[in-house]
Write an enzyme that holds these catalytic residues in place. Structure first.
Site, PDB file in Angstrom:
ATOM      1  N   ASP A   1       0.979  -0.946  -0.058  1.00  0.00           N
ATOM      2  CA  ASP A   1       0.028  -0.163  -0.073  1.00  0.00           C
ATOM      3  C   ASP A   1       0.748   1.280  -0.185  1.00  0.00           C
ATOM      4  O   ASP A   1       2.046   1.241  -0.048  1.00  0.00           O
ATOM      5  CB  ASP A   1      -1.113  -0.098   1.319  1.00  0.00           C
TER       6      ASP A   1
HETATM    7  C1  BGC Z   1      -4.912   3.235   0.107  1.00  0.00           C
HETATM    8  C2  BGC Z   1      -5.296   2.215  -0.934  1.00  0.00           C
HETATM    9  C3  BGC Z   1      -5.043   3.108  -2.222  1.00  0.00           C
HETATM   10  C4  BGC Z   1      -3.738   3.669  -2.349  1.00  0.00           C
HETATM   11  C5  BGC Z   1      -3.245   4.325  -3.645  1.00  0.00           C
HETATM   12  C6  BGC Z   1      -3.793   4.181   0.001  1.00  0.00           C
HETATM   13  O1  BGC Z   1      -3.689   5.153   0.928  1.00  0.00           O
HETATM   14  O2  BGC Z   1      -4.841   2.704   1.613  1.00  0.00           O
HETATM   15  O3  BGC Z   1      -6.465   1.692  -0.841  1.00  0.00           O
HETATM   16  O4  BGC Z   1      -4.889   1.995  -3.273  1.00  0.00           O
HETATM   17  O5  BGC Z   1      -3.507   4.698  -1.432  1.00  0.00           O
HETATM   18  O6  BGC Z   1      -3.896   5.383  -3.955  1.00  0.00           O
END
Ligand code: BGC
Length: 751
Positions: free
Chosen positions: A282
């Site tokens: 993530d």
């Molecule tokens: C989130 C994810 C997301 C990623 C990219 C993160 O802060 O937890 O779910 O896909 O950002 O935007």
């Protein structure tokens, strides 16, 4: 879309296992050969470059210099096809090996055409809704060159304080497994190398939805048995559906951050499930292992992530900076890097990016908001709405209603009805309830519009009074309340789930007019609306319904469509009841619903716990609405439940047959639900678990025989020996309208 509808009609009765399809060309020898040939030409730096995902900086020149050097494998957040092609051209024509970039974006519940939030889609209990929504999102997103989405989010969430509950399918393992797999199939289409397919990324692996106290990013403490019985199955189902990629989660579970968790990434995902796709962190979750106190510095963070089984790092650059030295020092083996790069290249080949890296720059203008996309989004919004109350059949509105008052901050809030994770949907394309109502009945009815509050958090007693006074002139008041989009989603958790601002006062003032109030709630989570439910004649809960929410709700209010949604998550009476979910284990003193509540207790009552059960003195035991609950404009009767056998072996299939009759005046669709309880286990078992569901449409007076096939093998669970087995013994079974009703019948599983 016509084909989709046809498919929808025949799909709903099939067992879940049969609708999983592998869409990734698994084990394709030709692809593996190409991967190996390319890998053998790559320098260590080029390999590590593939493991780096950057977020677009805006400036093409800066990004190009990295791409030329082979230091970027994927770019997140580029949505302009001209820029996407320009960046891709640098990768193909100017980097040494010409490896295409993988363009990614969070396309969660639509790209331009926004569908209901995933929690709303889950309320439809219709995998075809989820599949159609994901397909439309893929068609629109791929038309600008995006080939990877970070969805579906399939975290089981049993705490509505957690803002991200909006992004998933709710509290239930089976429902989430079915809906999540359908989303994977929708995003990826028939084959990944179809240019309209985008790689799915089930997230967040794993346990993120169990954040302690519902506070985002918080630690989780999920023992392995619960992890395997409750949290892992949706991810396994997504793997079986062919998901090309996975994302690790932010949380640490029992002290181990997912991004550094070898057990979940290597033992379970690769080892047990045979996943051969790409695992991405993530956002900065590799370097965040330093804040967790699990790694001392970026170098240790990179080492732990890669050695645990992560292939690509999202935005925190610890891989590109630290891996060359880690490999030199022998702390990360080059063979580990090779394996990660294989996983990345394999997905790029499967997506057809090497053969067809560019997007037609003119395509998107013909694709966005296509009439069939809007129609599918409207149908999804219709099926996502849950009728929670309908006193004296006030809904659907009858022709005797000549004047309606449209009130509340969500009645005409085009941005707010779209919900969380909307980067690309445009509010000027949103159809609000106010506009849809005017369009539908404006020339036949008088529509009084007085919002009372400009937005959900506003406190404005004068506005409330003005709205109540205007509304008192109407035959029926339609009150649109709820949450602005920003009140749910990532990092948007709440400790108080009552309606925000002066919305409670607004409903109370409207109720005081003596006119029937129909409350429509647009929100990202279940809210504690017990008082407003009492004050309203009818309540329709639509979650955030997306672009076409207005027309869908207008159709439902005037009976052009009939509500069929069911709660995908338990609605608590008050926050103090959380966590409250239907599939709980029993205590040694299960609630009887005859509990003595606060006001029944005598002053100076003697101290005793005897005869007491598990409940709250102020809230009792039951929630406001149980899981699986939802009314219709018609009524349904279940009868004649029959089992194919009263005793079955583990390899047999139980057939459950029952009659379902429409006993009301409207044609309607019922979501029939099958629950099972394993009465005695080597460990305590949930009081009920959803095992099947089906949407059944019946005309007034029509009666159908419906059947479910349930392989006994699906009663397996991780038992006292941490083995997944079906334990012989007695089982209870319910076929019901929700998780709290229905008469049980019994069967045995024998050796
Ligand atoms: C989130 C994810 C997301 C990623 C990219 C993160 O802060 O937890 O779910 O896909 O950002 O935007």
């Amino acid at each position: 879309m016509k084909a989709m509808k046809f498919f929808s009609a025949c799909l709903f009765l099939l067992p879940f296992v049969s609708c999983t399809q592998v869409a990734t060309n698994k084990g394709d020898a030709a692809t593996e050969k190409r991967v190996e040939a390319l890998l053998s030409k790559m320098t260590l730096e080029e390999k590590i470059g593939q493991m780096n995902q950057i977020s677009s900086y805006g400036n093409i020149e800066d990004m190009s210099s990295l791409i030329k050097k082979g230091e970027v494998g994927s770019i997140l957040n580029e949505i302009d096809p001209v820029r996407i092609n320009a960046l891709q051209r640098v990768a193909i024509e100017e980097s040494r090996l010409g490896i295409p970039l993988l363009m990614a974006r969070d396309v969660i519940h639509g790209f331009k055409t926004i569908f209901p939030i995933p929690l709303g889609q889950a309320a439809s209990f219709n995998p075809q809704v989820a599949k159609d929504g994901a397909r439309v999102a893929a068609i629109e997103a791929s038309s600008v060159g995006i080939r990877w989405t970070f969805a579906p989010m399939i975290d089981i969430a049993r705490d509505p304080r957690w803002g991200r509950i909006a992004e998933g399918c709710g509290e239930d393992t089976y429902l989430t497994s079915v809906m999540g797999a359908a989303m994977v199939e929708g995003f990826q289409g028939d084959s990944l190398n179809n240019p309209t397919s985008i790689a799915a990324c089930p997230k967040h692996f794993v346990g993120y939805g169990a954040a302690e106290g519902g506070r985002d990013y918080n630690s989780t403490f999920i023992p392995e048995r619960r992890l395997r019985n409750v949290y892992l199955p949706p991810f396994e189902a997504a793997t079986k559906a062919g998901a090309a990629t996975f994302m690790t989660s932010f949380n640490d579970n029992d002290g181990v951050p997912s991004t550094g968790n070898t057990f979940i990434l290597k033992d379970v995902l690769r080892g047990e499930w045979g996943f051969d796709g790409l695992v991405v962190t993530d956002w900065a979750s590799a370097s965040e292992m330093i804040s967790h106190g699990f790694a001392a510095d970026p170098k240790e963070a990179a080492m732990k992530a890669v050695n645990a089984g992560v292939d690509m790092e999202m935005v925190s650059y610890t891989f590109v900076k630290e891996l060359p030295e880690l490999v030199k020092e022998g702390k990360v083996k080059e063979s580990t890097i090779d394996e990660a790069v294989r996983n990345i290249l394999r997905i790029k080949y499967r997506l057809g990016l090497f053969d067809n890296p560019y997007v037609d720059e003119k395509l998107s203008s013909t694709v966005m908001y296509a009439p069939s996309h809007l129609e599918a989004a409207k149908q999804a919004a219709v099926e996502s709405a849950i009728l929670l109350k309908n006193d004296k059949g006030i809904l659907p509105l009858q022709s005797s209603v000549k004047t309606v008052a449209v009130v509340g901050p969500m009645a005409n809030a085009p941005y707010e009805q779209l919900g969380t994770w909307v980067f690309d949907g445009e509010k000027n394309r949103t159809q609000t309830p106010l506009n849809a109502i005017k369009e539908m009945v404006g020339d036949k009815l008088q529509v009084i519009y007085e919002p009372g509050l400009a937005y959900s958090r506003e406190k404005n007693p004068a506005g409330v009074a003005k709205a109540a006074s205007a509304a008192s002139r109407a035959d029926v008041i339609l009150a649109f309340v709820g949450e602005e989009s920003i009140l749910s989603g990532e990092a948007h958790c709440l400790a108080d789930l009552d309606l925000q601002g002066d919305q409670k006062a607004l409903i109370a003032a409207l109720a005081k007019t003596g006119k029937p109030v129909v409350t429509v709630v647009m929100a990202g989570r279940p809210l504690t609306i017990g008082k407003e439910v009492e004050e309203s004649a009818a309540v329709l809960y639509s979650f955030h319904p997306g672009t076409m929410g207005g027309p869908a709700l207008a159709d439902l209010l005037w009976g052009k469509a009939v509500p069929s949604g069911k709660t995908p998550v338990t609605f608590p009476k008050m926050v103090g009841q959380i966590p409250v979910y239907y599939a709980h284990n029993n205590t040694g003193r299960p609630a009887t619903r005859n509990e003595v509540l606060l006001n029944d207790i005598a002053v100076e009552a003697g101290q005793t716990s005897l005869g007491c059960t598990s409940f709250y003195m102020d809230a009792g035991f039951d929630p406001l609405f149980p899981f699986g609950y939802g009314l219709s404009y018609t009524t349904f009767k279940y009868s004649n439940v029959k089992l194919s056998s009263a005793a079955l072996k583990k390899n047999e299939v139980l057939t459950v047959t029952f009659d379902l009759e429409n006993t009301g005046k409207y044609e309607g669709t019922e979501v029939a639900q099958l629950y099972v309880q394993d009465k005695v286990g080597s460990v305590t078992r949930p009081v009920k678990e959803l095992k099947r569901f089906a949407r059944v449409t019946l005309k007034p007076g029509e009666k159908k025989s419906v059947s479910f096939e349930l392989p006994i093998s699906e009663l397996a669970f991780w038992n006292i020996d941490m083995a997944k087995v079906v334990e012989p013994g007695d089982f209870a079974l319910w076929v019901a309208s929700d998780s709290q009703s229905g008469e049980n019948v019994f069967f045995k599983v024998i050796d």
